[in-house]
Design a protein around this motif. Structure first.
Motif, short mmCIF file in Angstrom:
data_model
loop_
_atom_site.label_atom_id
_atom_site.label_comp_id
_atom_site.label_asym_id
_atom_site.label_seq_id
_atom_site.Cartn_x
_atom_site.Cartn_y
_atom_site.Cartn_z
N GLY A 26 0.79 -1.23 0.00
CA GLY A 26 0.00 0.00 0.00
C GLY A 26 0.82 1.27 0.00
O GLY A 26 0.37 2.30 0.51
N GLY A 27 2.02 1.21 -0.56
CA GLY A 27 2.77 2.44 -0.78
C GLY A 27 2.22 3.17 -1.99
O GLY A 27 1.16 2.82 -2.54
N ARG A 50 1.37 -3.04 6.97
CA ARG A 50 1.35 -2.03 8.02
C ARG A 50 -0.09 -1.63 8.34
O ARG A 50 -1.00 -1.89 7.56
CB ARG A 50 2.14 -0.79 7.58
N PRO A 51 -0.29 -0.96 9.46
CA PRO A 51 -1.66 -0.51 9.79
C PRO A 51 -2.08 0.74 9.04
O PRO A 51 -3.14 1.31 9.34
CB PRO A 51 -1.58 -0.24 11.31
N ARG A 52 -1.32 1.16 8.07
CA ARG A 52 -1.60 2.39 7.31
C ARG A 52 -1.07 2.24 5.91
O ARG A 52 -0.28 1.35 5.62
CB ARG A 52 -0.90 3.58 7.98
N LEU A 53 -1.51 3.16 5.04
CA LEU A 53 -0.95 3.24 3.69
C LEU A 53 0.16 4.29 3.66
O LEU A 53 0.35 5.03 4.61
CB LEU A 53 -2.06 3.61 2.70
N GLY A 54 0.85 4.36 2.53
CA GLY A 54 1.85 5.40 2.35
C GLY A 54 3.28 4.92 2.22
O GLY A 54 4.16 5.70 1.86
N GLY A 55 3.54 3.64 2.54
CA GLY A 55 4.89 3.14 2.40
C GLY A 55 5.88 3.90 3.25
O GLY A 55 5.66 4.09 4.45
N ALA A 423 5.56 -15.25 -15.27
CA ALA A 423 4.32 -15.88 -14.84
C ALA A 423 3.15 -15.00 -15.28
O ALA A 423 3.01 -13.87 -14.80
CB ALA A 423 4.31 -16.06 -13.32
N ALA A 424 2.34 -15.49 -16.18
CA ALA A 424 1.23 -14.70 -16.71
C ALA A 424 0.32 -14.24 -15.58
O ALA A 424 -0.07 -15.03 -14.72
CB ALA A 424 0.43 -15.52 -17.72
N GLY A 425 0.02 -12.94 -15.59
CA GLY A 425 -0.88 -12.40 -14.59
C GLY A 425 -0.20 -11.86 -13.35
O GLY A 425 -0.87 -11.33 -12.46
N LEU A 426 1.14 -11.95 -13.27
CA LEU A 426 1.87 -11.47 -12.11
C LEU A 426 2.78 -10.32 -12.56
O LEU A 426 3.60 -10.49 -13.48
CB LEU A 426 2.71 -12.59 -11.50
N TYR A 427 2.67 -9.17 -11.88
CA TYR A 427 3.37 -7.97 -12.29
C TYR A 427 4.08 -7.33 -11.10
O TYR A 427 3.69 -7.51 -9.95
CB TYR A 427 2.38 -6.98 -12.92
N LEU A 428 5.12 -6.57 -11.41
CA LEU A 428 5.92 -5.90 -10.38
C LEU A 428 5.73 -4.39 -10.46
O LEU A 428 5.62 -3.82 -11.54
CB LEU A 428 7.40 -6.23 -10.56
N ALA A 429 5.70 -3.76 -9.29
CA ALA A 429 5.65 -2.30 -9.22
C ALA A 429 6.49 -1.85 -8.04
O ALA A 429 6.70 -2.59 -7.09
CB ALA A 429 4.21 -1.81 -9.06
N GLY A 430 6.97 -0.63 -8.13
CA GLY A 430 7.82 -0.07 -7.09
C GLY A 430 8.87 0.82 -7.73
O GLY A 430 9.25 0.61 -8.89
#
Length: 471
Positions: A26-27, A50-55, A423-430
């Motif tokens: 949730g960043g 984490r208990p919050r978003l924002g990374g 792997a079809a359907g699996l993507y990376l972000a960051g």
């Protein structure tokens, strides 16, 4: 209850089935991907441990203060992060300067401290910085001329050239006649804050990208923006509201243990308490966490993720009983102090002034005891800000992000993966993925765009890239 029972269904009148997507993390990258997927009609669940978003761009409470873990800024050229602010309804809370204006205070030379400014005019590029460079007091006339020549040479580079990733920024600067003083007073002044590395430790490719985009693409590209409210209000509170309004199911304090394919070609995301079924999964975590969650064979060389180093950022927080700084921020030369920001109003502090000292590339200090940092930085602030000598320090504390960014070292480009996996359907972000940008909020948003776009394309969902430049 599994997500297959929670969410998978066909349209009531026999229409096309609504696809399910799970975003892990949730960043800023994960929030962006979730919003894009939901806006295109996908049913999305976002999971955050984490208990919050924002990374790593968040706020916390300390007594009656709301404290940001670190000072984050962006530039007008950060079009993706500006889209993000607009999308969550927070653009008015993080405005950009009318024009770039950076006060630079030099206390390292004999005599009185000298204030210079890096600011632009409304002239076209590259003339927009000519007047500022011509009068910049921290460089000699010969050094100013050498900077102009180096800037012209930099403008001819292609930051995506793999050869540039293999050399360090300091080597390139030396080849182009830049003195040690010029690097300190100009190139590192900008580069350390944006790259989180000094010139010898920075990839020339990433350095070229930063300077070419920020200083040589448009006259307003380097105008600085920053949040006038706590970061948590943007990246957690407003982001959560935007996600929920888009129909995203947001589950915080939810740790993901495994991602795997089921026997029907769909994905299963296993948490401590549940198993969620999905047609697409976006891993928007830090690189080491992503490595741990990748199923076997998902990347050709998965251990490259573990070779991507990290770089720390240290923030020193000082509360005075009276105002000691009249401007919103400044940066310093000849001092261990890098950038100083006034966070009084944003934090809710009403009994004086609250300054945040942001120290990038802080490997030498990240584990230093608070008492040692206090002994180092309070005298420096008094040297930089004479009113601080008469002020009482009400509080002094430190926040540390040991893995604040990926390390932009030479050669890091070959280690950064794209958004697609095997792997079809699996993507990376960051921000650590191959965005072309260093580890910034801008890079994080762009990675979210790319991951969501790849997933939507595979799902057959019509979508448009939010940035015209990438259309």
């Amino acid at each position: 209850m599994t997500a297959s029972r929670h969410g998978r269904h066909d349209a009531a009148a026999g229409g096309a089935r609504t696809h399910d997507a799970v975003v892990v993390g949730g960043g800023i990258a994960g929030v962006t991907a979730a919003l894009q997927l939901a806006d295109a009609g996908t049913r999305v669940t976002l999971l955050e441990g984490r208990p919050r978003l924002g990374g790593l761009a968040f706020s916390f409470q300390r007594g009656g203060l709301t404290v940001d873990n670190g000072q984050h800024v962006y530039l007008r050229c950060c079009t993706a992060y500006r889209w993000f602010l607009e999308r969550i309804g927070g653009a008015h809370l993080a405005p950009v300067q009318d024009r770039m204006d950076v006060p630079v205070l030099d206390v390292g030379r004999p005599g009185r401290a000298r204030l210079g400014r890096l600011r632009r005019t409304d002239l076209p590029v590259p003339l927009h910085l000519a007047a500022s460079l011509a009068t910049y007091p921290h460089l000699s006339p010969a050094e100013r001329v050498s900077v102009g020549r180096a800037a012209l040479a930099l403008g001819r580079l292609d930051p995506a050239d793999p050869a540039l990733d293999g050399i360090d920024f300091a080597t390139w600067l030396a080849r182009h006649g830049q003195s040690k003083r010029t690097i300190e007073a100009l190139w590192d002044l900008v580069g350390v804050a944006t790259l989180n590395a000094t010139a010898p430790d920075a990839s020339m490719g990433l350095a070229a990208m930063v300077f070419k985009t920020g200083l040589l693409s448009d006259r307003g590209a380097a105008d600085i923006g920053w949040s006038r409210v706590p970061l948590g209000e943007l990246h957690d509170t407003l982001a959560t509201k935007a996600l929920e309004a888009a129909g995203v199911r947001v589950l915080t304090s939810t740790r993901v243990r495994e991602t795997a394919r089921d026997g029907h070609g769909r994905w299963q995301v296993r948490t401590d308490t549940d198993v969620l079924d999905a047609d697409a999964v976006v891993l928007a975590t830090a690189q080491r966490e992503a490595h741990a969650l990748l199923p076997e064979g998902a990347l050709e060389a998965p251990d490259r993720l573990l070779e991507i180093g990290t770089a720390p950022i240290l923030n020193v927080h000082v509360l005075y009983d009276r105002p000691v700084l009249r401007r919103p921020f400044f940066t310093a030369l000849g001092s261990p102090v890098q950038w100083v920001f006034d966070r009084t109003e944003a934090s809710g502090f009403g009994d004086g002034q609250y300054l945040a000292v942001s120290q990038s590339a802080a490997q030498a200090e990240i584990d230093a005891p608070v008492a040692e940092l206090r002994a180092r930085y309070l005298p420096e602030l008094e040297r930089l800000l004479p009113p601080a000598r008469r002020a009482k320090v009400l509080d002094f504390f430190v926040t540390r992000e040991r893995t604040a960014t990926f390390a932009p070292a030479p050669g890091v480009g070959r280690l950064r993966p794209g958004t697609h996996t095997r792997a079809a359907g699996l993507y990376l972000a960051g921000a650590w993925t191959d965005t072309g940008w260093p580890a910034t909020m801008e890079g994080a948003v762009r990675s979210g765009f790319t991951a969501a776009g790849a997933a939507l394309g595979a799902l057959g969902r019509p979508h448009e890239h939010p940035l015209k430049e990438a259309a």
